[in-house]
Structure formats: C-alpha cells, structure tokens
Design an enzyme around this catalytic site. Structure first.
Site, PDB file in Angstrom:
ATOM      1  CG  ASP A 197      52.670 -25.207  62.267  1.00 30.97           C
ATOM      2  OD1 ASP A 197      52.213 -26.663  62.189  1.00 30.97           O
ATOM      3  OD2 ASP A 197      53.767 -25.232  62.662  1.00 30.97           O
ATOM      4  CG  ASP A 224      57.291 -22.814  57.588  1.00 31.59           C
ATOM      5  OD1 ASP A 224      58.691 -22.164  56.662  1.00 31.59           O
ATOM      6  OD2 ASP A 224      57.084 -21.827  58.732  1.00 31.59           O
ATOM      7  CG  ASP A 230      57.799 -15.240  59.766  1.00 29.83           C
ATOM      8  OD1 ASP A 230      57.898 -15.006  58.953  1.00 29.83           O
ATOM      9  OD2 ASP A 230      58.136 -15.750  61.171  1.00 29.83           O
TER      10      ASP A 230
END
Length: 585
Positions: free
Chosen positions: A87, A161, A215
């Site tokens: 990102d 994502d 994550d």
C-alpha cells in the site's frame, strides 16, 4: 486471450464424514482444486513485499534496494522472483482520465525497469474498495481501467486487498478483477484477501492465492493462530491456487531464531506463498540462511502441489491459547438457501449450471427466450420475452463492475434472504467512502455484477447468518456465500469442503506432514511448549502404510539420518522444529 478455467476433478460433495473415514483408514485425500488457470503460480510465488517492515513508507528506493539484495544475497538464485510494493505507492486521487497516480517517491516506470532489468518480476498493491487500507485510491468501480494500467506498467503480480466496502460479497467483487485481468490477455498473478471465515470451494476459481486469516505480525502466538487458519484450507488449495498464510516475518524483531525456523518450515509445508517482509539491507546472516534453505524451498515448490497439514498433537507442560479454525468450518447448505421462488440460488463454481447463465442485451436480462420481468405485484419473475416495458432494465455498467439494475420507475433490483429477489428504493454510496477507509457499504444488497467469464449475474449481498455449531465450542460464523440469479434451483449446491482431522489446537507438541512428488513425504515436528521434548510422528497419522521404510533426511541439518519404519522420533527444542524428508526405499 488466456484459458478461462481449468478444473481438476474432485467431487465437491465429499463431506466431513468421508474425510474422517479417509483419515481413519490412513489414506491421503488429495486437495479438491477447482483452479483458475491463467498459466501462472503453478507453484507458490516466491518474492518480497514492503509492508511488514516499511508500512506506508514506501518508495522506489526501497524496491531498488530489494532488487540489488535479491542478486547480491543469492535470493534470486534460490528462486525468489517477485519484487512487490504494498500500500501507499499511489496517491489518494486519480488523474483527470481516472488513472491511478503514483506518489512522487515512486516512479513506477523506473521501478519496473529496475526489476525487469535484473531478470525479476514486478508486483503492486490495490484494494477492492473505493480506497485502500491507507485511504489511497482504491480499485472498486475502476477494475478494467486499473487492469489496463497495470499491464501498461508491466506488472506481473497484483495483491488485491479488501479495505473499504468490506461487506460486499467477496466472490462478486473479486471476480470483477479476475475478469478484467483475463481480458487483457496478459498473465498476472492475482493474490487477494476475501475475508472469508471458513473454507469454501469458490476461492480457487477467482485468484491464484488468497489470505486464509489475519495479519501474522512478528509474534509467535499470532504465528500459531495463522497456522491453524491456513491448516483448515488443506483440501481446497492446489496448483495455481494457494492458501496465503501472510507475508514472512523472518528477519524482523519479535521472533527468536527458533521461532523463525518454525515460521519458515510450516509456511513451506502448507505451500503458502513466501514473500519476504524484512529490510534486506539489514537482515542478519542467520535469518538469511533460513530464507536460503533450498531443501525447504524444494518442499514449498514441490511439483505435486499438495498442501501439508497438522496430523497429530499431544500434551506438554503448557496449553496454547489458540482458537481452532476447525471450530468455524461446519455449515449447512440448508441454512443458506434463498427464499423459494425468488429466482436466486447459491452460485455454482464448477460445471456452471445453465440456469445461472444470462445474456444482457438491449436492456434485457435473458435466458433461452425468457426475460426477467418486473410486472409481478410481489417480485420480478421470468416470463417469455415480448418486448414489454416491464422487461426493460437500466443495466448501467453491470458487465464491467458492481452496478445498480433499475426498472422503468427507477427502483433497484435487490436481494436478501428475508425478501428474496425484490424491488426497492435505490440508495447511494456515502461520499466519504471515496475519500477515506469505509468499513461498510449501503449498497450491500442492491448491486450486481455480470461476469463475462461465467455469465453469472452475481448479487453483492453478504452477511448471511449460519446456525451455531453443535458442542461446547460452538460459535456462529460468517460464511459469506455468493448468490446468483437463476431460473431454477441449484440441483447440486456447493457443499463444505472436506477438512483435515480436527485436533485440539491447545496441544503444544505437534506433528505436521504432507506428500511430496515421487512418493516422498515431509514431516515437521513442532514444539510450542516451554521446554525441550521428544515428539514422534507415526506413519498411520501421515497416511503411510505402517510397514513402509523410508530414508530420512534432516532438512535444517542437511544430513542423512539412515532409515525409519513405522514412526520417527526426535528431540525438539522449545519453540523450534525438526523437519525431515522421507524418501521411499
């Protein structure tokens, strides 16, 4: 163009009781892989990603350094090939033509040239929302334009994502980018994050890899949890379609060297993509040595392409605070069926039913001479096409992205489990969703996508509820199944995939294993206890005939250890692993 789909034959109706029978008989059930065949990721991707150590502080300089390190440290020679940004490489707004705009710190053309000049492959990040997780410009409603842009920048790997409008059905919205990339004719690895709590068969038909949990972070407890999550997908993955347990934390502060060995060994065994997530200009030699272990990389890249899984566990001095993904795997098709007569059913993902295939032409939604008609007092119906105004729909951009479908009165076609297919007043997306991370979407049951690949008209509806599980660990789960417009009920609705044996996740002395090519097997003895312990792998748990004899090789010690028959025992240090390859004699 690219080949559309490749389906490897394995019945989707095999249930959990059948899986239990296979385990009891000591037989190995190969994965049920219904995989998108775009010619890439036939083995799990190996590479690098910026997020775990740099977060949003990305620049072209970081990727230049990674490319140089791939060459100088031997990573390229070991097989790592993708150099990916995460990102924050693009700005918050698009240009006047609607294209993504790289930040001033990220010269995308220079980066691509650097990567390709070293004989490596270039990857970027996007998110299937109006914004990314860091509130940069997202790809939702711009899928084809972004796919074309990625091709123009010579991108070969896309991490997609799921931030912004996260409650739009994942099969619906991620299929859009699959179709957009396919239309370019350029093979690009599609790795996506569907936010699906339980294994479902549709995920391999959409991308080459998908995140199986949260994550991981540089945390041993989080690593154990993600191992449980990826373990649940063992019978869904296969060649070209891999369960992604998240990017590697090897080399980052927070994990001991033993824990880093565990991390790498299990990620290799479960055939997760291996994306290095540390600053390669500062990596310690001991951590680099783990990443360069070619024998373990050989397990991950083994051409058989079968994910390993946890086969046994036993008690130690402690119990682990881990939630088993197995507790979330049970669901009943009957809980998810749409309202009878609503013209909606669970989407089929293999041998697409003719009842779910539609033609959209001249404002009509058609199938075999019948048209979707809005002249019923209760709900739209399927009637013979006559050219009636009731059969005319404003289809907007539904063949390219998520879109409203409106009748002549301006009402929107909608679907939910309570009302089925119906018409209702249209709602608009909040303006702030295009500017900052937006958790939900008010369009959740009012938008549709007509896939150019499957011809399905897919509803954006999500948040179907599922009955709680039976037993003391019962929980409610979000299955997020996709629903499609259909002229008839699905005669063979998707079933829950078979699953690995259910093993108490709190037990710290664990045995993981899986098959390799040429009749070989890999075994990981994992000690999550607080002291060293002997751990035994029994052939019966591995699905191997108990009388078989194998040559044993230690894949971290790089030594041959003679032969073993029936079982294998080794001492394992705390929070460490021993990894063995068994070769048939």
């Amino acid at each position: 163009g690219l080949p559309r789909f490749l389906f490897l034959c394995s019945s989707p109706s095999v249930g959990t009781s059948t899986m239990a029978m296979f385990v009891a008989l000591g037989l190995l059930l190969l994965p049920a892989a219904f995989a998108l065949d775009n010619g890439v990721a036939l083995t799990p991707p190996l590479g690098f990603n910026t997020w775990n150590f740099a977060g949003c502080d990305v620049s072209g300089k970081l990727l230049f350094e990674a490319v140089d390190a791939f060459v100088s440290l031997g990573l390229k020679d070991a097989g790592y090939e993708y150099v990916n940004t995460d990102d924050c490489w693009v700005q918050k707004t698009r240009d006047a033509q609607g294209n993504l705009q790289p930040t001033p710190q990220f010269d995308v053309d220079a980066v691509a040239a650097k990567v390709h000049g070293a004989g490596l492959k270039f990857g970027v990040y996007a998110a299937e929302g109006e914004t990314t997780c860091a509130s940069r410009a997202g790809t939702l409603y711009h899928e084809q334009q972004d796919a074309n842009y990625f091709v123009s920048k010579k991108v070969q790997y896309l991490k997609l994502d799921n931030c912004g409008e996260v409650n739009i059905n994942s099969y619906c919205k991620f299929s859009i980018m699959r179709d957009a990339l396919n239309s370019t004719g350029v093979p690009i690895v599609l790795s996506y994050e569907p936010h699906v709590d339980v294994p479902l068969f549709w995920l391999p038909t959409v991308g080459n890899a998908w995140r199986t949990g949260d994550d991981v972070g540089p945390s041993y407890s989080r690593m154990l949890q993600e191992m449980e999550n990826v373990n649940a997908w063992a019978f869904v993955t296969g060649k070209g379609a891999w369960g992604d347990a998240d990017m590697l934390e090897i080399g980052n502060k927070g994990l001991t060297l033993a824990e880093q060995r565990t991390h790498f060994a299990v990620w290799c065994l479960v055939k997760s993509p291996l994306l290095i997530g540390t600053d390669l200009t500062k990596i310690a030699n001991d951590s680099l040595k783990i990443l360069l272990n070619r024998e373990l990389l050989g397990v991950n890249q083994d051409p058989l392409g079968v994910q390993g899984y946890k086969v046994a566990a036993s008690a130690g001095r402690t119990r682990l605070p881990v939630v088993s993904a197995a507790d979330r795997q049970h669901w009943n098709v009957s809980d998810l069926l749409a309202t009878p007569g609503s013209l909606m059913t669970l989407c089929q993902h293999v041998d697409f039913a003719a009842s779910q295939q539609w033609e959209l032409q001249d404002g009509k939604i058609m199938q075999n001479g019948r048209c979707l008609t809005d002249d019923s007092p209760s709900a739209p119906a399927l009637t013979l096409c006559t050219g009636s105004p009731a059969q005319q729909w404003q289809l907007h951009n539904v063949t390219r992205t998520l879109s409203h479908i409106q009748n002549a009165a301006g009402q929107c076609l909608a679907f939910d489990l309570n009302q089925g297919l119906h018409m209702e007043a249209c709602v608009a997306e909040p303006a702030d969703c295009s500017k900052e991370r937006c958790a939900n979407s008010v369009l959740v049951n009012q938008t549709w996508y007509h896939s150019t690949m499957t011809r399905q008209l897919i509803s954006s509806f999500t948040n179907a509820s599922v009955s709680p599980l039976q037993g003391p660990k019962a929980v409610s789960v979000l299955v997020n199944p996709p629903y499609c417009l259909a002229s008839a009920p699905n005669p063979n609705p998707p079933q829950p995939p078979p699953r690995p044996p259910v093993i108490d996740p709190s037990l710290p002395l664990q045995v993981w294993g899986g098959p390799l090519s040429n009749g070989a097997h890999v075994v990981v003895l994992l000690n999550a206890d607080d002291m060293a312990a002997n751990i035994t792998a029994h052939w019966k748990d591995l699905g191997i005939p108990t009388t078989s004899t194998f040559a044993v090789r230690d894949l971290y010690g790089h030594v041959d250890l003679g032969t073993a028959s029936g079982r294998l025992t080794a001492e394992v240090a705390t929070h460490d692993v021993r990894v063995f390859k068994l070769t048939k004699q």
